[in-house]
Design a protein around this motif. Structure first.
Motif, PDB file in Angstrom:
ATOM      1  N   ALA A 182       0.910  -1.255  -0.057  1.00  0.00           N
ATOM      2  CA  ALA A 182       0.097  -0.064   0.053  1.00  0.00           C
ATOM      3  C   ALA A 182       0.794   1.389  -0.049  1.00  0.00           C
ATOM      4  O   ALA A 182       2.001   1.205   0.363  1.00  0.00           O
ATOM      5  N   HIS A 183       0.229   2.333  -0.125  1.00  0.00           N
ATOM      6  CA  HIS A 183       0.823   3.786  -0.359  1.00  0.00           C
ATOM      7  C   HIS A 183       0.139   4.832   0.267  1.00  0.00           C
ATOM      8  O   HIS A 183      -1.118   4.770   0.256  1.00  0.00           O
ATOM      9  N   VAL A 184       0.794   5.629   1.268  1.00  0.00           N
ATOM     10  CA  VAL A 184       0.046   6.633   1.962  1.00  0.00           C
ATOM     11  C   VAL A 184      -0.202   7.672   1.125  1.00  0.00           C
ATOM     12  O   VAL A 184       0.643   8.137   0.216  1.00  0.00           O
ATOM     13  N   VAL A 185      -1.642   7.957   0.974  1.00  0.00           N
ATOM     14  CA  VAL A 185      -1.912   9.152   0.037  1.00  0.00           C
ATOM     15  C   VAL A 185      -2.552  10.417   0.693  1.00  0.00           C
ATOM     16  O   VAL A 185      -3.069  11.324   0.184  1.00  0.00           O
ATOM     17  N   GLY A 186      -2.621  10.503   2.030  1.00  0.00           N
ATOM     18  CA  GLY A 186      -3.073  11.569   2.790  1.00  0.00           C
ATOM     19  C   GLY A 186      -3.485  11.117   4.230  1.00  0.00           C
ATOM     20  O   GLY A 186      -3.049  10.157   4.778  1.00  0.00           O
ATOM     21  N   HIS A 187      -4.371  12.085   4.585  1.00  0.00           N
ATOM     22  CA  HIS A 187      -4.823  11.865   6.114  1.00  0.00           C
ATOM     23  C   HIS A 187      -6.210  12.208   6.226  1.00  0.00           C
ATOM     24  O   HIS A 187      -6.912  12.873   5.348  1.00  0.00           O
ATOM     25  N   LYS A 188      -6.857  11.684   7.319  1.00  0.00           N
ATOM     26  CA  LYS A 188      -8.320  11.843   7.644  1.00  0.00           C
ATOM     27  C   LYS A 188      -8.358  12.726   8.830  1.00  0.00           C
ATOM     28  O   LYS A 188      -7.307  12.150  10.124  1.00  0.00           O
ATOM     29  N   VAL A 189      -9.271  13.533   9.323  1.00  0.00           N
ATOM     30  CA  VAL A 189      -9.251  13.775  10.544  1.00  0.00           C
ATOM     31  C   VAL A 189     -10.790  13.698  11.035  1.00  0.00           C
ATOM     32  O   VAL A 189     -11.769  13.741  10.295  1.00  0.00           O
ATOM     33  N   GLY A 190     -11.055  12.944  12.035  1.00  0.00           N
ATOM     34  CA  GLY A 190     -12.295  12.295  12.619  1.00  0.00           C
ATOM     35  C   GLY A 190     -12.584  12.935  13.777  1.00  0.00           C
ATOM     36  O   GLY A 190     -11.907  13.796  14.844  1.00  0.00           O
ATOM     37  N   LEU A 191     -13.991  12.863  14.298  1.00  0.00           N
ATOM     38  CA  LEU A 191     -14.622  13.021  15.370  1.00  0.00           C
ATOM     39  C   LEU A 191     -14.610  14.858  15.538  1.00  0.00           C
ATOM     40  O   LEU A 191     -14.327  15.339  16.417  1.00  0.00           O
ATOM     41  N   THR A 192     -14.891  15.541  14.594  1.00  0.00           N
ATOM     42  CA  THR A 192     -14.601  16.897  14.449  1.00  0.00           C
ATOM     43  C   THR A 192     -15.814  17.713  14.511  1.00  0.00           C
ATOM     44  O   THR A 192     -15.945  18.800  14.801  1.00  0.00           O
ATOM     45  N   SER A 193     -17.050  17.023  14.619  1.00  0.00           N
ATOM     46  CA  SER A 193     -18.348  17.578  14.684  1.00  0.00           C
ATOM     47  C   SER A 193     -19.088  17.258  16.277  1.00  0.00           C
ATOM     48  O   SER A 193     -18.578  16.081  16.559  1.00  0.00           O
ATOM     49  N   THR A 194     -19.720  18.143  16.580  1.00  0.00           N
ATOM     50  CA  THR A 194     -20.673  17.681  17.787  1.00  0.00           C
ATOM     51  C   THR A 194     -21.363  16.491  17.679  1.00  0.00           C
ATOM     52  O   THR A 194     -21.237  15.688  18.467  1.00  0.00           O
ATOM     53  N   ALA A 195     -21.879  16.257  16.632  1.00  0.00           N
ATOM     54  CA  ALA A 195     -22.871  15.075  16.232  1.00  0.00           C
ATOM     55  C   ALA A 195     -21.937  13.648  16.237  1.00  0.00           C
ATOM     56  O   ALA A 195     -22.435  12.913  16.781  1.00  0.00           O
ATOM     57  N   MET A 196     -20.644  13.767  15.515  1.00  0.00           N
ATOM     58  CA  MET A 196     -19.890  12.556  15.761  1.00  0.00           C
ATOM     59  C   MET A 196     -19.184  12.408  17.232  1.00  0.00           C
ATOM     60  O   MET A 196     -19.365  11.298  17.490  1.00  0.00           O
ATOM     61  N   GLN A 197     -18.941  13.430  17.820  1.00  0.00           N
ATOM     62  CA  GLN A 197     -18.414  13.302  19.279  1.00  0.00           C
ATOM     63  C   GLN A 197     -19.627  12.731  20.090  1.00  0.00           C
ATOM     64  O   GLN A 197     -19.286  11.821  20.892  1.00  0.00           O
ATOM     65  N   GLU A 198     -20.684  13.171  20.027  1.00  0.00           N
ATOM     66  CA  GLU A 198     -21.809  12.811  20.634  1.00  0.00           C
ATOM     67  C   GLU A 198     -22.174  11.233  20.584  1.00  0.00           C
ATOM     68  O   GLU A 198     -22.507  10.436  21.323  1.00  0.00           O
ATOM     69  N   GLN A 199     -22.283  10.920  19.050  1.00  0.00           N
ATOM     70  CA  GLN A 199     -22.410   9.682  18.905  1.00  0.00           C
ATOM     71  C   GLN A 199     -21.505   8.482  19.389  1.00  0.00           C
ATOM     72  O   GLN A 199     -21.928   7.396  19.563  1.00  0.00           O
ATOM     73  N   PHE A 200     -20.459   8.815  19.447  1.00  0.00           N
ATOM     74  CA  PHE A 200     -19.341   8.050  19.925  1.00  0.00           C
ATOM     75  C   PHE A 200     -18.713   8.337  21.404  1.00  0.00           C
ATOM     76  O   PHE A 200     -17.750   7.453  22.019  1.00  0.00           O
ATOM     77  N   GLY A 201     -19.392   9.251  21.938  1.00  0.00           N
ATOM     78  CA  GLY A 201     -19.123   9.486  23.335  1.00  0.00           C
ATOM     79  C   GLY A 201     -17.488   9.935  23.531  1.00  0.00           C
ATOM     80  O   GLY A 201     -16.975   9.794  24.477  1.00  0.00           O
TER      81      GLY A 201
END
Length: 258
Positions: A53-72
């Motif tokens: 595999a080759h690295v092509v970039g990055h993701k940022v997760g849990l950036t919204s209130t909705a996602m943070q609340e969904q996963f605590g």
């Protein structure tokens, strides 16, 4: 000699290829730090690279209130994007290749120049963005969702499974915080949200990522794709679905699921 972090990375790599879940890292190592978790993530990426595999970039997760609340979880995290995770619109995502996939509508960017260091300002980030996209990210936690902590998410590459990009728009589109994204499943509206849900402005997500990487002596490179984050809570993904995310100014991203 392999460390316990290497062994955990191997455990997660096995879970990914076997399409099985494993017990929570935070239960087996309750003292784990975020630095430990990021080391596990990078060891896991090295295993994938060793497999071709080759690295092509990055993701940022849990950036919204909705996602943070969904996963605590009350803070963002980041992961690495590998080339095999990209799903072009003319290809089909095989649901059986994943464990428990969920989908999110996002904004994404491709960089035209490198970004690194703790002194990078917002203007430099805006100038560095060569292209803007709509994106669909398929998250897939190899630890499952129940009881997930930030350390579990980080170690598991921020639960990144697959991603699809819409057609690129040159440069950085203005006022993306006011861009409304609408996600549809088989043509029916399933979720929506504004760009400002991503840390107030998706540019802030890229800035957060640059600072996070700088803490480990790393940075972003020209050509990297950055998934800035979701604007709504994630939704379960089902076989046979066609999922799309659209907005008024950006070309839609589409994912066909088999």
């Amino acid at each position: 000699m392999l460390t316990w972090e290497h062994e955990e990375a191997r455990r997660l790599r096995w879970a990914e290829t076997a399409r099985e879940t494993v017990s929570l890292l935070s239960h087996r190592h309750p003292e784990i730090s975020l630095d430990d978790a990021y080391r596990i993530q990078w060891y896991g990426a090295a295993l994938r690279v060793a497999d071709g595999a080759h690295v092509v970039g990055h993701k940022v997760g849990l950036t919204s209130t909705a996602m943070q609340e969904q996963f605590g979880i009350d803070q963002p995290d980041s992961g690495l994007l590998l080339d095999y995770m990209a799903v072009p619109e003319d290809r089909t995502l095989r649901l059986g290749d994943l464990v428990a996939p969920r989908v999110e509508g996002e904004l994404a960017f491709r960089l035209g120049t490198d970004l690194s260091g703790t002194e990078v300002g917002e203007k430099a980030i805006r100038d560095a963005i060569a292209e803007s996209f709509l994106a669909l990210e398929v998250i897939d936690s190899r630890y499952g969702v129940e009881g997930l902590t930030i350390a579990d998410s980080v170690a598991d590459n921020a639960a990144c499974g697959r991603f699809a990009l819409g057609a690129a728009v040159p440069g950085l589109m203005r006022e993306l915080g006011e861009e409304q994204l609408t996600l549809t499943v088989d043509g029916a509206v399933a979720a929506s949200g504004f760009g400002r849900a991503i840390l107030g402005d998706p540019i802030h997500s890229v800035a957060w990522l640059v600072q996070r990487l700088a803490a480990f002596g790393a940075g972003l490179r020209a050509g990297d794709v950055v998934l800035a984050g979701a604007v709504h809570a994630s939704l379960p993904l089902g076989a046979g679905q066609t999922v799309a995310v659209g907005s008024s100014r950006l070309p839609q991203a589409v994912l066909h699921v088999a």
